[in-house]
Design an enzyme around this catalytic site. Structure first.
Site, PDB file in Angstrom:
ATOM      1  N   LYS A  29       0.836  -1.206   0.000  1.00  0.00           N
ATOM      2  CA  LYS A  29       0.000   0.000   0.000  1.00  0.00           C
ATOM      3  C   LYS A  29       0.872   1.258   0.000  1.00  0.00           C
ATOM      4  O   LYS A  29       0.652   2.177  -0.800  1.00  0.00           O
ATOM      5  CB  LYS A  29      -0.924  -0.014   1.222  1.00  0.00           C
ATOM      6  N   ARG A  80      -3.550   3.019   8.643  1.00  0.00           N
ATOM      7  CA  ARG A  80      -3.844   1.735   8.005  1.00  0.00           C
ATOM      8  C   ARG A  80      -2.589   0.856   7.954  1.00  0.00           C
ATOM      9  O   ARG A  80      -1.472   1.353   7.899  1.00  0.00           O
ATOM     10  CB  ARG A  80      -4.339   1.938   6.568  1.00  0.00           C
ATOM     11  N   GLY A  95      -8.207  -7.148   4.798  1.00  0.00           N
ATOM     12  CA  GLY A  95      -8.973  -7.289   6.034  1.00  0.00           C
ATOM     13  C   GLY A  95      -8.273  -8.018   7.151  1.00  0.00           C
ATOM     14  O   GLY A  95      -8.841  -8.193   8.222  1.00  0.00           O
ATOM     15  N   MET A 138      -5.490  -7.145   8.817  1.00  0.00           N
ATOM     16  CA  MET A 138      -4.923  -6.283   9.853  1.00  0.00           C
ATOM     17  C   MET A 138      -5.814  -5.061  10.035  1.00  0.00           C
ATOM     18  O   MET A 138      -6.873  -4.955   9.422  1.00  0.00           O
ATOM     19  CB  MET A 138      -3.483  -5.918   9.491  1.00  0.00           C
ATOM     20  N   ARG A 157      -3.784  -1.562  -5.878  1.00  0.00           N
ATOM     21  CA  ARG A 157      -2.959  -2.763  -5.700  1.00  0.00           C
ATOM     22  C   ARG A 157      -3.337  -3.751  -6.795  1.00  0.00           C
ATOM     23  O   ARG A 157      -4.431  -3.675  -7.371  1.00  0.00           O
ATOM     24  CB  ARG A 157      -3.187  -3.384  -4.326  1.00  0.00           C
ATOM     25  N   HIS A 163     -16.099  -8.046   2.123  1.00  0.00           N
ATOM     26  CA  HIS A 163     -15.024  -8.879   2.667  1.00  0.00           C
ATOM     27  C   HIS A 163     -15.157 -10.317   2.183  1.00  0.00           C
ATOM     28  O   HIS A 163     -14.190 -10.931   1.722  1.00  0.00           O
ATOM     29  CB  HIS A 163     -15.062  -8.827   4.197  1.00  0.00           C
ATOM     30  N   SER A 172      14.486 -42.458  -9.577  1.00  0.00           N
ATOM     31  CA  SER A 172      13.290 -41.683  -9.255  1.00  0.00           C
ATOM     32  C   SER A 172      13.304 -41.453  -7.754  1.00  0.00           C
ATOM     33  O   SER A 172      13.284 -42.408  -6.975  1.00  0.00           O
ATOM     34  CB  SER A 172      12.024 -42.430  -9.666  1.00  0.00           C
ATOM     35  N   CYS A 218       9.039 -38.530  -7.826  1.00  0.00           N
ATOM     36  CA  CYS A 218       7.662 -39.035  -7.893  1.00  0.00           C
ATOM     37  C   CYS A 218       6.914 -38.891  -6.568  1.00  0.00           C
ATOM     38  O   CYS A 218       5.809 -39.406  -6.420  1.00  0.00           O
ATOM     39  CB  CYS A 218       7.636 -40.483  -8.360  1.00  0.00           C
ATOM     40  N   TYR A 250      12.597 -34.835 -15.080  1.00  0.00           N
ATOM     41  CA  TYR A 250      11.133 -34.727 -14.985  1.00  0.00           C
ATOM     42  C   TYR A 250      10.684 -34.687 -13.528  1.00  0.00           C
ATOM     43  O   TYR A 250      11.429 -35.046 -12.604  1.00  0.00           O
ATOM     44  CB  TYR A 250      10.452 -35.892 -15.707  1.00  0.00           C
TER      45      TYR A 250
END
Length: 912
Positions: free
Chosen positions: A32, A103, A112, A114, A376, A490, A798, A865, A885
């Site tokens: 902010k 704020r 919401g 804080m 934001r 909210h 693997s 895996c 992979y």
């Protein structure tokens, strides 16, 4: 006045088209504060103010209140002077008072979570001067009652005594409304507001034993410290845990000159989005209220109106309001204040282009002047995230790499959730209509309190309106339903961030917390009753509604195609059935990294033969039972190989200890004894013999195959015969046979010899061959350290990171839940090692095993895996150490594809 460039580094000022900070300083100024500085610098009308840095929050947690105030007192006083000079009024003055807002502002958006205090600086003396200055007595008293209410809740801790109670200040207002026979806060007279201020201060006195503070500086320091405290409040901690944000970030504090949306019919406040946060559609949208302050919009106390005329008409259609009534009673901002709308529309376009992303903005209109209070990057659903990224790419605002990095891989999961099947919907079952606040389909039992959201397996959290305290319950529930609030309430904003289905603003619902009932047009629904909600239409439906698989959008396919362009690693799937294999292929899986053969033995028609094999006392007896299992296993492999159409399939040989397959209940043991024509005592004796003190470290994995080689022979035969059968049908097959749980080289060598000998025997019998690989699952630390020796025989590795994590930490995955949450809370661990690869320990074993294995055999194929294969942070690490992979569950394949692409992009950027 002190020049702006000489301000010290703990306090950064902004305003009057000037700023100390910028949007690049989010870690220090919070999101902010950084954006307020940026907006001020580019000429957006931002109320002047200053930001106390996140570093001060961290210092506060160490130093305490008194020393922290001493640390920043001089800079804050100077910054207040800066605001006074711009606004032409003075903080604490009786005749011309400066009022401010305080704020929070973490480096990431935590809507919401804080605390905020508005109208700070008012007291019994300042209101007289403000009334003379504004000639608006009602506005001043309204601001004063709001300030007392908010400050008392945030700083003085004035909360409802029980969850069934409402806020003590709200209770006083409701009683006054009943007495005066009015419904809205705007209906209060000046005298009503004076009475409320008196009653509010009286409640504070009775509940705290102290008078409400009159000194503006005492008010300011109390609010600043309360914001710092809220960083470690329960809801903020839970939100951080839910999103994986570190606890040591801290929050900044933003102090700004107040601008007022409650000064009359020429003032207002609102929240808007540059694109639709639910769908991603490029449509400016939002909500506003006339004669209100910002908290009124998100709290849902009054029904907000739509910013655009198009949005207003859509809202009226959903709410079943005639166009004439809509335009008279619920006009859009575009209709009511066209000049203000035109300015706002210009600013939203400027800000989206500047930040090159969808923006979530807050604004206030004070007596005909527009102020932008915040911008934001907006929270959005998974579908909106994908569409916005693709659209911004098409519009030329971002490039392909940026489009990929805009995707949060885990949010793709939302696109794969089931939706309601239209065939299962009956119009008469729709009991009410709300606003489609967050898409999706949810069916569950009604619960009215957030701390009871886990009361049933599937729940719909049903509230008059939600508050930040409800966060944990919102996360647990399958869906969220509120009677109040709009698309920017909210409930709506938080649900979209969670990817949770939400319907808000269903005004037909009458919710009674004390009775635990919801009434709709005279029909009463009790806690525990089943309802369904459609977050895409706003429909609230009685009972359960069947679901169907979703249709994936064209943008989704584009993102998947882009991910394949950038990633280096392949993505396979863990699949034990042809159905799972087909699902994974449809999501882009490039093979199977893990087929668990033991799952095939638990089916009713097979478990008997498996138990017969286990109970056999001789090799001959075991082979007879395994001969019965052979065609079943072969058929399973044929189905999986056919589903993968030539892609590699890694089949893990039998892994769990044998005691998992035998019956442990007397009735089932008797049945087994009768089926096998043996005595019950024989069954009991064998079951007792198989019982292990620590099955995790017992007779399982390759130890089974090495003590009972006939098991490995049967499974190898089933795999190779299945491959040959498909080859004869013209279907290519690439089997990879994986030996589990080796700790020594010789354990693998013995199994490798059995596998290859059996395969050669089958080839000879069939006069045909298929190419196949033999490798191993590295899940014991010793195997990772011996990787160079193992690679002399193994074709691939693997890594089974589930067991490797258990062995490396000495944690039982099944029992770690008893202490893991405490470890995370105390900072002993920064993340759950079973969710995210522990790079410092387990990760080093992966890196060592890969490096040593490839040193012996450069062509060695290496993958993962375990469950970590679909977790983005872990995928990044696998890419970093050069794996070929990752393999994950079918529905996480798209997530892994995007995560792998992002890892490649970031790796190239860091090394360029």
């Amino acid at each position: 006045m002190e020049t702006i460039s000489s301000i010290k580094t703990r306090v950064y000022r902004f305003g009057n088209k000037n700023a100390d900070g910028s949007s690049e300083m989010k870690n220090l100024l919070g999101g902010k504060g950084a954006n307020l500085a940026e907006m001020s610098a580019i000429g957006i009308p931002v109320p002047p103010g200053f930001t106390i840095t996140t570093e001060v929050c961290t210092a506060y947690n160490r130093l305490g209140q008194e020393d922290t105030i001493y640390l920043i007192k001089e800079e804050v006083e100077s910054a207040i002077d800066f605001i006074e000079n711009i606004m032409g009024c003075k903080f604490g003055d009786m005749e011309n008072p400066l009022l401010i807002s305080v704020r929070s502002g973490a480096r990431v958006s935590m809507p919401g979570m804080m605390d905020t205090v508005l109208n700070l600086g008012l007291n019994d003396q300042a209101i007289d001067g403000l009334i003379r200055k504004t000639a608006n007595e009602r506005f001043v008293w309204d601001s004063y009652r709001r300030f007392i209410q908010m400050y008392s809740g945030v700083v003085l801790g004035m909360k409802p005594l029980t969850k069934e109670d409402i806020d003590p200040f709200e209770e006083i207002m409701e009683h006054l409304k009943e007495k005066r026979e009015i419904t809205l806060d705007t209906d209060f007279t000046v005298q009503d507001l004076k009475d409320l201020v008196y009653d509010f201060k009286d409640v504070v006195r009775k509940r705290t034993g102290k008078e409400f503070p009159m000194d503006p500086w005492e008010q300011l320091w109390g609010a600043v410290m309360a914001v710092f405290d809220s960083w470690n409040g329960d809801r903020a901690k839970y939100y951080r845990k839910m999103n994986g944000y570190p606890s040591d970030w801290g929050t900044a504090v933003n102090v700004q000159a107040m601008v007022f949306g409650n000064m009359g019919e020429n003032s207002g406040t609102g929240v808007c989005f540059t694109r639709d946060a639910a769908t991603g559609e490029n449509v400016f949208n939002g909500e506003y209220l006339i004669n209100a302050q910002g908290e009124d919009v998100v709290a849902g106390v009054r029904t907000p109106q739509q910013i655009t005329t198009l949005g207003s008409k859509k809202w009226a259609e959903l709410a079943q309001i005639e166009e004439k009534d809509r335009s008279e009673n619920y006009p859009s901002l575009e209709e009511l204040m066209p000049k203000m709308f035109y300015e706002l529309n210009q600013y939203q376009d400027i800000l989206e282009r500047h930040y090159r992303d969808m923006q979530d903005m807050e604004f206030t209109i004070q007596d005909g002047k527009l102020w932008i209070l915040q911008t934001r990057n907006g929270k959005r659903t998974g579908a909106a995230m994908v569409k916005i990224a693709v659209d911004l790419l098409k519009e030329g605002l971002i490039n392909e790499k940026e489009a990929m990095l805009r995707i949060e891989p885990n949010k793709l999961d939302e696109l794969l959730h089931p939706v309601f099947d239209p065939a299962g919907l009956v119009k008469e079952d729709i009991i009410a209509q709300g606003l489609p606040a967050s898409p999706g389909a949810a069916t569950g039992q009604i619960v009215f309190f957030a701390d009871e959201a886990d009361k049933y397996k599937y729940t719909i959290l049903t509230r008059i309106e939600t508050s930040p305290e409800d966060l944990e319950g919102m996360n647990v529930a399958k869906g969220i339903l509120t009677a109040r609030g709009g698309m920017t309430s909210h409930a709506a904003v938080v649900a979209r961030g969670m990817g949770k289905c939400c319907v808000s603003g269903a005004g037909a619902l009458k919710i009674n917390y004390k009775e635990r009932t919801m009434t709709v047009e005279g029909k009463e629904y009790q806690e525990g009753d089943w309802i369904s909600i459609n977050g895409s239409t706003g429909n609230i439906i009685e009972g359960k509604v069947p679901t169907m698989e979703p249709e994936l959008s064209g943008e989704f396919a584009q993102i998947m195609s882009l991910s394949d362009k950038f990633r280096k690693m392949k993505v396979r799937t863990n699949a034990d059935t042809p159905k799972d294999a087909k699902v994974a292929r449809s999501f882009g899986a490039e093979g199977i990294g893990l087929t668990r053969t033991e799952h095939m033995f638990f089916e009713v028609d097979r478990i008997k033969a498996m138990r017969e094999m286990i109970l056999a006392d001789t090799v001959k007896g075991r082979k007879l039972a395994l001969k019965e299992l052979l065609p079943m296993q072969r058929s399973d492999f044929e189905g999986i190989f056919e589903a993968m159409q030539g892609l590699p399939v890694t089949v893990r040989l039998l892994d769990p200890p044998l005691h998992e397959f035998v019956p442990h209940q007397l009735a089932t043991q008797k049945e087994l004894a009768e089926d096998l024509h043996i005595s019950l005592s024989s069954v009991k004796t064998k079951v007792a013999e198989l019982q292990e003190f620590n099955p995790m470290l017992g007779h399982r994995g390759c130890r089974l195959g090495n003590t009972y080689p006939e098991i490995t022979e049967m499974q190898t035969r089933a795999i190779i015969e299945a491959a040959l059968n498909l080859k004869e049908k013209g279907i290519e097959v690439t089997p990879e046979i994986m030996v589990p749980l080796i700790g020594t080289v010789n354990e693998f060598v013995v199994q490798d010899e059995i596998i290859r000998k059996t395969a050669e025997q089958v080839f000879k019998e069939r006069n045909n061959k298929v190419e196949f690989l033999v490798g191993t699952m590295i899940e014991i630390p010793r195997a990772a350290l011996m990787a160079d020796k193992i690679a002399e025989r193994a074709d691939f590795f693997s890594f089974g990171t589930n067991d490797l994590t258990q062995m490396a930490f000495g944690y039982s995955r099944d029992d770690a839940g008893k202490f893991l949450s405490i470890y995370l809370e105390k900072g002993i661990l920064t993340s759950d090692p079973f969710e995210i690869i522990d790079r410092e320990g387990v990760g080093q074993l992966l890196a060592i095993g890969t490096e040593r294995g490839r040193k012996t055999k450069p062509s060695l194929k290496v993958g993962i895996c375990g469950e970590h294969g679909g977790e983005p942070n872990s995928v990044e690490f696998c890419n970093m150490i050069g794996m070929n992979y990752v393999s994950c569950s079918p529905f996480r394949v798209p997530i892994a594809r995007v995560a792998a692409a992002q890892a490649s992009i970031l790796d190239k950027e860091q090394n360029s």
